[in-house]
Design a protein around this motif. Structure first.
Motif, PDB file in Angstrom:
ATOM      1  N   THR A 145     111.862  58.712   3.677  1.00 25.41           N
ATOM      2  CA  THR A 145     112.314  60.078   3.414  1.00 25.41           C
ATOM      3  C   THR A 145     111.875  60.614   2.054  1.00 25.41           C
ATOM      4  O   THR A 145     112.255  61.733   1.692  1.00 25.41           O
ATOM      5  CB  THR A 145     113.845  60.129   3.498  1.00 25.41           C
ATOM      6  OG1 THR A 145     114.406  59.247   2.503  1.00 25.41           O
ATOM      7  CG2 THR A 145     114.329  59.696   4.867  1.00 25.41           C
ATOM      8  N   SER A 149     112.060  64.574   0.985  1.00 26.21           N
ATOM      9  CA  SER A 149     113.025  64.868  -0.087  1.00 26.21           C
ATOM     10  C   SER A 149     112.329  65.524  -1.272  1.00 26.21           C
ATOM     11  O   SER A 149     112.868  66.474  -1.866  1.00 26.21           O
ATOM     12  CB  SER A 149     113.725  63.580  -0.532  1.00 26.21           C
ATOM     13  OG  SER A 149     114.437  62.991   0.527  1.00 26.21           O
ATOM     14  N   PRO A 168     121.130  64.397  -3.122  1.00 26.21           N
ATOM     15  CA  PRO A 168     120.831  63.594  -1.918  1.00 26.21           C
ATOM     16  C   PRO A 168     121.762  62.400  -1.755  1.00 26.21           C
ATOM     17  O   PRO A 168     122.111  62.030  -0.622  1.00 26.21           O
ATOM     18  CB  PRO A 168     119.379  63.144  -2.149  1.00 26.21           C
ATOM     19  CG  PRO A 168     118.813  64.139  -3.110  1.00 26.21           C
ATOM     20  CD  PRO A 168     119.947  64.504  -4.002  1.00 26.21           C
ATOM     21  N   SER A 172     124.883  60.678   1.437  1.00 23.34           N
ATOM     22  CA  SER A 172     124.444  59.413   2.032  1.00 23.34           C
ATOM     23  C   SER A 172     125.342  59.048   3.212  1.00 23.34           C
ATOM     24  O   SER A 172     126.549  59.342   3.214  1.00 23.34           O
ATOM     25  CB  SER A 172     124.474  58.306   0.978  1.00 23.34           C
ATOM     26  OG  SER A 172     124.239  57.043   1.561  1.00 23.34           O
ATOM     27  N   GLN A 234     114.290  56.368  -6.877  1.00 22.27           N
ATOM     28  CA  GLN A 234     114.548  57.808  -6.925  1.00 22.27           C
ATOM     29  C   GLN A 234     114.263  58.415  -8.294  1.00 22.27           C
ATOM     30  O   GLN A 234     113.598  59.452  -8.384  1.00 22.27           O
ATOM     31  CB  GLN A 234     115.998  58.093  -6.493  1.00 22.27           C
ATOM     32  CG  GLN A 234     116.267  57.838  -5.022  1.00 22.27           C
ATOM     33  CD  GLN A 234     116.679  56.402  -4.757  1.00 22.27           C
ATOM     34  OE1 GLN A 234     116.359  55.500  -5.540  1.00 22.27           O
ATOM     35  NE2 GLN A 234     117.403  56.175  -3.679  1.00 22.27           N
TER      36      GLN A 234
END
Length: 295
Positions: A145, A149, A168, A172, A234
């Motif tokens: 993703t 994203s 984000p 979850s 991330q």
């Protein structure tokens, strides 16, 4: 000695032997877990001269092994002093991690807990299919993703901000899955009795759902803290400004010439995660049982 007494004595000896075998079998895994922590602690107390004597062989041509001492010859707190009093960047990244984790967990309480309550208590048309879809999303790794994203966050002008990490993570699916197991363990007769007594749905959620399903909720918070405290992918994908990085990205920037300093930073980074895990260990086990991950 009578035959009954002999049997009792044999049974006791068998139990003691079984405990001894179990202890011996668990000692090796325990040693494998504890040994790296002991190496971190001892390395953080070594001065630069002693540390260089141990690890210099790694960078010498033809050398493959190093020697090590669990107790330094001359313990020194110079690395801790340098990190705590001479490195402001460490504290900036430390509070970045605290901010990210606190905002994410608070957002998950507001988003995931009501969603799990709805899936666990109310049965509507297509609710099981929707929950199965949630589980499938939970199985998708970040690499799958990441591109989508990135495009969405870029369109929303959220890249290179903490919101790119927080938003984000708030939605979850994993905390929904854990809290769902805790809410499903609540007897339906208790909920029906509360409705008969005139309690509203919000009152049932606050006075029955949250107290009785707290094991799944707290286990989700513990696992969430451990996951988001160690975020790496991330922030590397969505944050360019190094002053916005979490503490997990600070450690790889330490070079081998500052090995003792790196050990010290690792120890301090480990303390919050170890503290949260120890405090929430019982709730974590109960939450895993309720979620069906344990037989």
């Amino acid at each position: 000695m009578s035959k009954t007494g002999f049997k009792v004595k044999c049974a006791r000896l068998a139990r003691l032997a079984g405990k001894g075998i179990l202890a011996a079998g668990l000692s090796l895994p325990a040693l494998l877990v504890v040994l790296p922590i002991l190496l971190l602690l001892s390395g953080s107390l070594m001065d630069a001269w002693e540390m260089g004597g141990y690890i210099s062989t790694v960078f010498t041509e033809g050398s493959e092994f190093i020697s090590w001492r669990l107790m330094p010859r001359y313990p020194s707190f110079a690395n801790y002093g340098k990190l705590l009093f001479g490195t402001p960047q460490f504290f900036v990244l430390f509070w970045n991690s605290m901010k990210l984790v606190a905002c994410i967990l608070a957002g998950q309480l507001l988003a995931a807990v009501p969603a799990a309550w709805g899936f666990g208590v109310y049965e509507g048309r297509g609710s099981r299919i929707l929950f199965a879809f949630y589980v499938v999303l939970m199985l998708l790794p970040f690499q799958v993703t990441m591109l989508s994203s990135y495009l969405v966050l870029n369109r929303l002008s959220l890249l290179d901000t903490h919101y790119a990490i927080i938003l984000p993570a708030i939605f979850s699916t994993f905390p929904v899955f854990l809290c769902y197991g805790g809410f499903c363990s609540i007897p339906r007769q208790m909920l029906e009795a509360a409705r008969i007594d005139g309690a509203g749905e919000i009152a049932i959620f606050l006075r029955l759902g949250l107290p009785l399903g707290k094991s799944g909720l707290l286990s989700a918070m513990v696992l969430g803290f451990l996951e988001y405290w160690n975020l790496m992918e991330q922030p590397m994908a969505f944050l360019d400004d190094r002053w916005l990085w979490p503490l997990s990205l600070y450690l790889p920037e330490i070079t081998w010439g500052q090995a003792g300093y790196a050990f010290c930073a690792s120890v301090i980074t480990l303390i919050p995660a170890a503290f949260v895990f120890i405090m929430g260990q019982d709730y974590l086990e109960q939450g895993i049982i309720y979620s069906g991950l344990k037989g």
